[in-house]
Design an enzyme around this catalytic site. Sequence first.
Site, mmCIF file in Angstrom:
data_model
loop_
_atom_site.group_PDB
_atom_site.id
_atom_site.type_symbol
_atom_site.label_atom_id
_atom_site.label_comp_id
_atom_site.label_asym_id
_atom_site.label_seq_id
_atom_site.Cartn_x
_atom_site.Cartn_y
_atom_site.Cartn_z
ATOM 1 N N SER A 13 51.285 23.157 50.298
ATOM 2 C CA SER A 13 50.274 22.745 49.313
ATOM 3 C C SER A 13 49.103 23.703 49.363
ATOM 4 O O SER A 13 48.439 23.837 50.402
ATOM 5 C CB SER A 13 49.777 21.333 49.635
ATOM 6 O OG SER A 13 48.548 21.121 48.958
ATOM 7 N N HIS A 38 53.534 23.803 46.186
ATOM 8 C CA HIS A 38 53.019 22.515 45.714
ATOM 9 C C HIS A 38 51.564 22.689 45.274
ATOM 10 O O HIS A 38 50.727 23.207 46.025
ATOM 11 C CB HIS A 38 53.119 21.506 46.862
ATOM 12 C CG HIS A 38 52.738 20.108 46.508
ATOM 13 N ND1 HIS A 38 53.599 19.223 45.893
ATOM 14 C CD2 HIS A 38 51.581 19.415 46.705
ATOM 15 C CE1 HIS A 38 52.996 18.049 45.730
ATOM 16 N NE2 HIS A 38 51.771 18.143 46.207
ATOM 17 N N ASP A 40 48.231 20.846 43.768
ATOM 18 C CA ASP A 40 47.582 19.533 43.676
ATOM 19 C C ASP A 40 46.446 19.547 42.656
ATOM 20 O O ASP A 40 45.408 20.182 42.881
ATOM 21 C CB ASP A 40 47.017 19.145 45.050
ATOM 22 C CG ASP A 40 48.106 18.708 46.012
ATOM 23 O OD1 ASP A 40 48.918 17.848 45.632
ATOM 24 O OD2 ASP A 40 48.150 19.234 47.141
ATOM 25 N N MET A 42 43.601 17.416 40.813
ATOM 26 C CA MET A 42 42.799 16.193 41.028
ATOM 27 C C MET A 42 41.636 16.152 40.048
ATOM 28 O O MET A 42 40.991 17.175 39.822
ATOM 29 C CB MET A 42 42.241 16.188 42.448
ATOM 30 C CG MET A 42 43.292 16.288 43.525
ATOM 31 S SD MET A 42 42.519 16.251 45.146
ATOM 32 C CE MET A 42 43.968 16.357 46.188
ATOM 33 N N HIS A 71 51.603 18.493 41.110
ATOM 34 C CA HIS A 71 51.342 17.087 41.437
ATOM 35 C C HIS A 71 50.057 16.674 40.733
ATOM 36 O O HIS A 71 48.962 17.091 41.120
ATOM 37 C CB HIS A 71 51.215 16.965 42.966
ATOM 38 C CG HIS A 71 50.900 15.587 43.456
ATOM 39 N ND1 HIS A 71 50.498 15.346 44.759
ATOM 40 C CD2 HIS A 71 50.930 14.375 42.843
ATOM 41 C CE1 HIS A 71 50.301 14.047 44.918
ATOM 42 N NE2 HIS A 71 50.553 13.446 43.779
ATOM 43 N N MET A 73 47.260 14.279 40.049
ATOM 44 C CA MET A 73 46.493 13.100 40.494
ATOM 45 C C MET A 73 45.375 12.910 39.484
ATOM 46 O O MET A 73 44.184 13.129 39.776
ATOM 47 C CB MET A 73 45.982 13.332 41.918
ATOM 48 C CG MET A 73 47.104 13.246 42.949
ATOM 49 S SD MET A 73 46.682 14.002 44.530
ATOM 50 C CE MET A 73 47.101 15.703 44.153
ATOM 51 N N MET A 142 53.860 9.168 48.787
ATOM 52 C CA MET A 142 52.589 9.600 49.395
ATOM 53 C C MET A 142 52.475 8.975 50.782
ATOM 54 O O MET A 142 52.509 7.743 50.923
ATOM 55 C CB MET A 142 51.402 9.154 48.542
ATOM 56 C CG MET A 142 51.295 9.790 47.168
ATOM 57 S SD MET A 142 51.239 11.596 47.160
ATOM 58 C CE MET A 142 49.841 11.940 48.228
ATOM 59 N N ASP A 178 54.567 13.627 50.800
ATOM 60 C CA ASP A 178 53.308 14.351 50.635
ATOM 61 C C ASP A 178 52.204 13.685 51.456
ATOM 62 O O ASP A 178 51.782 12.569 51.154
ATOM 63 C CB ASP A 178 52.930 14.363 49.147
ATOM 64 C CG ASP A 178 51.785 15.311 48.846
ATOM 65 O OD1 ASP A 178 51.292 15.987 49.776
ATOM 66 O OD2 ASP A 178 51.380 15.368 47.673
HETATM 67 C C1 DX5 Z 1 46.887 14.838 48.956
HETATM 68 C C2 DX5 Z 1 47.716 15.963 48.381
HETATM 69 C C3 DX5 Z 1 48.551 16.654 49.375
HETATM 70 C C4 DX5 Z 1 47.771 17.365 50.456
HETATM 71 C C5 DX5 Z 1 48.622 17.462 51.670
HETATM 72 O O1 DX5 Z 1 46.218 14.194 47.954
HETATM 73 O O2 DX5 Z 1 48.550 15.468 47.352
HETATM 74 O O3 DX5 Z 1 49.469 17.540 48.757
HETATM 75 O O4 DX5 Z 1 47.359 18.638 50.084
HETATM 76 O O5 DX5 Z 1 47.837 18.008 52.675
HETATM 77 P P1 DX5 Z 1 48.179 17.811 54.215
HETATM 78 O O6 DX5 Z 1 49.549 18.399 54.428
HETATM 79 O O7 DX5 Z 1 47.106 18.577 54.892
HETATM 80 O O8 DX5 Z 1 48.161 16.350 54.485
HETATM 81 ZN ZN ZN Z 2 50.272 16.699 46.578
#
Ligand code: DX5
Ligand code: ZN
Length: 231
Positions: A13, A38, A40, A42, A71, A73, A142, A178
């Site tokens: 990620s 990956h 993310d 947000m 991903h 969010m 998650m 994740d």
């Molecule tokens: C959390 C993200 C993850 C995060 C994982 O909201 O969706 O992808 O980056 O990070 P680690 O591996 O550090 O938990």
């Molecule tokens: Zn993620």
Amino acid sequence: MKAFDRSIKIAPSILAADFANFGAECAAAEAQGADWIHVDVMDGHFVPNISFGAATCAAIRPHIKGVMDVHLMISPVDAYLQGFVEAGADVITAHLEAGPHVHRTLQAIRGSGVKAGLALNPGTPAEAAAELLGDVDLICVMTVNPGFGGQKFIASQVEKVRRLRAMLGDRPVHIEIDGGIDPVTAPLVAEAGADVLVAGSAVFKGGTATAPEGYGKNIRAIRAAAEAARG
Ligand code: DX5
Ligand code: ZN
């Protein structure tokens, strides 16, 4: 994307990478053995943090040779989907909790020729996905509450992975994990039936894009632990 298989895939990620250097970070992670990248996204509304959007995904796309796993969010989702399709995502994952019409969202993703993922927050039971199993290419469990990297793995989710694996039977659907994945937690979810392991902090620690050997060591350690648990 390659044909479906259940081999262990490590998906770093970039939330844990150098935000001023995403292109080089993605290329370094792939060169060091990452299977997927990956990404993310947000929005500061569905989750209590803001990362980046479709323009950033489009900018990093040319630096990723393999799978760009986006991903989302965000809530709402549908109005923003086309931007991530045009950015070149191979997989787009939306949250079941992001709105009342996740089935429509999954249809829209697939209708755009992109693999559709469904993410479940830790408080959402496996059974909530029961009517959607034919509409997804990936289910993302998650194992932290979404919003931040570097959080502690929530162990109660391992049994949820096992239930999803049983519910899916022979369907060609990836189970992605994740949050909080490292060489200690990866075997727990691999044994329960996961195949795609997202890892942010556990991959990007101990290296940089110009000295990325640490990334390779980290990826190999997670993969070896997961594969050993598969037997
Ligand atoms: C959390 C993200 C993850 C995060 C994982 O909201 O969706 O992808 O980056 O990070 P680690 O591996 O550090 O938990
Ligand atoms: Zn993620």
